[in-house]
Design a protein around this motif. Structure first.
Motif, PDB file in Angstrom:
ATOM      1  N   ARG A   1     -29.034   7.377 -25.283  1.00 14.95           N
ATOM      2  CA  ARG A   1     -28.732   6.771 -26.587  1.00 14.95           C
ATOM      3  C   ARG A   1     -28.307   5.321 -26.402  1.00 14.95           C
TER       4      ARG A   1
ATOM      5  N   TYR B   1     -25.904   3.288 -34.286  1.00 17.01           N
ATOM      6  CA  TYR B   1     -26.678   4.001 -33.261  1.00 17.01           C
ATOM      7  C   TYR B   1     -25.740   4.743 -32.309  1.00 17.01           C
TER       8      TYR B   1
ATOM      9  N   HIS C   1     -26.342  -2.291 -36.368  1.00 18.14           N
ATOM     10  CA  HIS C   1     -27.336  -1.392 -35.779  1.00 18.14           C
ATOM     11  C   HIS C   1     -26.755  -0.664 -34.564  1.00 18.14           C
ATOM     12  N   THR C   2     -26.116  -1.406 -33.684  1.00 17.03           N
ATOM     13  CA  THR C   2     -25.537  -0.785 -32.490  1.00 17.03           C
ATOM     14  C   THR C   2     -24.412   0.169 -32.853  1.00 17.03           C
TER      15      THR C   2
ATOM     16  N   ARG D   1     -29.179   3.070 -39.681  1.00 12.27           N
ATOM     17  CA  ARG D   1     -29.768   2.340 -38.557  1.00 12.27           C
ATOM     18  C   ARG D   1     -31.087   1.705 -38.961  1.00 12.27           C
TER      19      ARG D   1
ATOM     20  N   ASN E   1     -33.490  -1.656 -27.910  1.00  8.88           N
ATOM     21  CA  ASN E   1     -33.751  -2.167 -29.250  1.00  8.88           C
ATOM     22  C   ASN E   1     -33.203  -3.582 -29.390  1.00  8.88           C
TER      23      ASN E   1
ATOM     24  N   ARG F   1     -31.354   3.272 -25.331  1.00 10.19           N
ATOM     25  CA  ARG F   1     -32.268   2.995 -26.442  1.00 10.19           C
ATOM     26  C   ARG F   1     -31.711   1.897 -27.347  1.00 10.19           C
ATOM     27  N   ALA F   2     -30.404   1.913 -27.580  1.00 11.98           N
ATOM     28  CA  ALA F   2     -29.778   0.854 -28.383  1.00 11.98           C
ATOM     29  C   ALA F   2     -29.931  -0.496 -27.677  1.00 11.98           C
TER      30      ALA F   2
ATOM     31  N   GLN G   1     -29.077   8.442 -40.779  1.00 10.94           N
ATOM     32  CA  GLN G   1     -30.049   7.526 -41.372  1.00 10.94           C
ATOM     33  C   GLN G   1     -29.856   7.567 -42.879  1.00 10.94           C
TER      34      GLN G   1
END
Length: 149
Positions: free
Chosen positions: A67, A117, A113-114, A126, A74, A70-71, A123
């Motif tokens: 996780r 996340y 966003h972070t 994010r 991104n 992925r953050a 949702q």
């Protein structure tokens, strides 16, 4: 002066860019440390030599580590293009207020966003943060292209 013609601290718009660029770079670097913290804390690593030294194991699919990774990925996919296009956009001499709001907005969306996340906020939180940041980058890119025509 509203553009990037004056790349000194005397140009308030350039100073604004420097501030938000530094915040975004620091945020991206800290994501690397967050990944390392999760790996070390759980004693799971991506490479055998790292695991051996800390009596850990190699595991590439830990949900917590992935996780954070992925953050971070991104961020790399979104912050780098912003850091490239923003000075180009500023070189077109945009309205200073608008350019400042775009830089602030982009930095805010990446932080939000972070946060959502890493804290598994449902949702569309994010997705909205991602889309606003992406929209800002696309807007700056299109405005830059239009200015060159």
């Amino acid at each position: 002066m509203s553009g990037m013609n004056d790349l000194t601290m005397a140009n308030p718009l350039f100073v604004t860019f420097l501030f938000y660029a530094a915040i975004l770079v620091l945020k991206t670097v800290l994501m690397s440390l967050a990944t390392a913290r999760h790996r070390i804390g759980k004693k799971i690593f991506a490479n055998p030599e790292d695991a051996k030294g800390l009596q850990g194991k190699v595991k590439l699919d830990d949900p917590d580590v992935e996780r954070v990774r992925r953050a971070h990925l991104n961020d790399l996919e979104n912050i780098l293009p912003f850091l490239i296009i923003c000075p180009l956009y500023l070189a077109t001499g945009p309205n200073a207020w608008m350019a400042t709001m775009l830089m602030r907005g982009f930095a805010a969306t990446r932080i939000i966003h972070t946060f959502v996340y890493l804290n598994v906020v449902p949702q569309p939180s994010r997705g909205l943060a991602f889309m606003v940041g992406l929209g800002i980058t696309i807007y700056m890119t299109v405005q830059t292209l239009l200015a060159t025509l």
